[in-house]
Design a protein around this motif. Sequence first.
Motif: not given
Length: 513
Positions: A200-219
Amino acid sequence: MACILIFKCTGKREKRVPISSFPALLGRDAQCITQLEGSGVSRHHAIIKKRGRLYILQDLESKNGTYLNGDKILNAILKNGDRIIIGDQEMTFLSPREDIRLIDDIDSFNMVVAEELGIAGPMKVNPQASLRKNPNKKRVATSSVFTEHAEDTQTQKTTFNMLADLGVSFDFNECANILFKSLHLLLPSMSRIAIFIWKGRDNKLIPKMARQFLEPKKHFILSKRSIEDVLNRKQGIILGAEAVNVTQSGRSRLILPMLYNNDPICLLHIESDLPSQPIAEIDAHRCQYLINAAASVFEAIILRDALDGFVVGMLDTLVATIEAKDAYTHGHSERVAKYSMAIAEQMRLDQKTRKNLLASALCHDIGKIGIHDSILKKASTLNADEYEEMKLHPTMGADIIGHLPNSERFISGVKYHHEKWDGTGYPEGLVGEDIPFFARIIGIADAFDAMISGRAYSGFLDAGDAIDSLSKDNDLFDPELISAFVKAYNNGLINIKTNTQNRDPEENSLLVK
């Protein structure tokens, strides 16, 4: 950016009114930013003024008063998310925040920004109708804020099982994976999910982990405006987006905050590609319930990570202070840490144990900061009184380290690294396995470095002779650890020209997660 007033409308979708100029008048008059209805509303009821970065709500001597978060006020500073009540009209004040910064490596998480794809949001009630009228207009995402629901048995059971699993883990990614699996049980139509840490202090959103459950993977499709809305309101949003292209037809999105003490600490972004199973309000609520239950675990991990960074810097500063006092000790703590890590590697110790051992070894001589320079820098052998004072440094070091967060995990090596296997060491004369494990390892590494560094009180030996000398001292050191040390040396794990400044970045966070 403008401030926003969000009006609650009974039986209707909420109304959002931007405020771009000040002072902004509230009331029944046509000059007001929006005309408020109802017998309890005066013609000129209240005003919102701006003073620098402050926003001030002032009652204009209205007949029925102006209320802020339930309290009647004359003048009050507005904060983000405050509730204003005028007559029977309730509105939420959202102050502008600087643009949320998504860190540059979102590409590595397979993410794109919705606004860059021409998808705005979340304002329009019926984007299909508006696009029919003006085909050149930007595509717009519909949104809704979900309301409370009673918890069902499946949600409660999933939450219980998730908390049981989270209770045995202290790693962010491992906990995130547990949370993802639990959310997928509640929302089987989920196509992909990502978790972000909100700074919050930096107004920054940091992605830490992502997971796809379907193929093919999409954005992933991230809407910065919707994310801002969720963080401001501290409520989740369901986004029913119009198709970006043929392969993304029917995609719906869900953005949920993870709140701790009513402050956002993380953000969850969930997407479903199944047109027949769009994310519904009940789905959103069940997922939010699960996320709320996990919030305290994630807050503890995030806080521990922040403390780890502070402690690493503190230890490095203390070690540098000690080694600056004495040319003989320059680099000593780093070398002892390196040799200790070689023993740990030879014994295949787990990463958590290695991190704590590294911390203990790095600061094992910190107590020497309390030893007089005339003793610490003496070139000849210490006399009896001087030696007795020198023997105080392990206890003094433990007293210093004891004030650091989580020090109980590594303080034993600091206090007891001069204990001997036969009980002739100090400060307590411990014998054999009564000597803490870290102290037994560090004691060997410390003695080895003293031998090859040419200390006045230990003489000078080359590495091979030092190894032979240690191998014969089974009465002073743990025989199994000596054996591991010798094997580490023979296997090339010990290089007396290296130091831990080049240590693995993964081991740079010293306190166990």
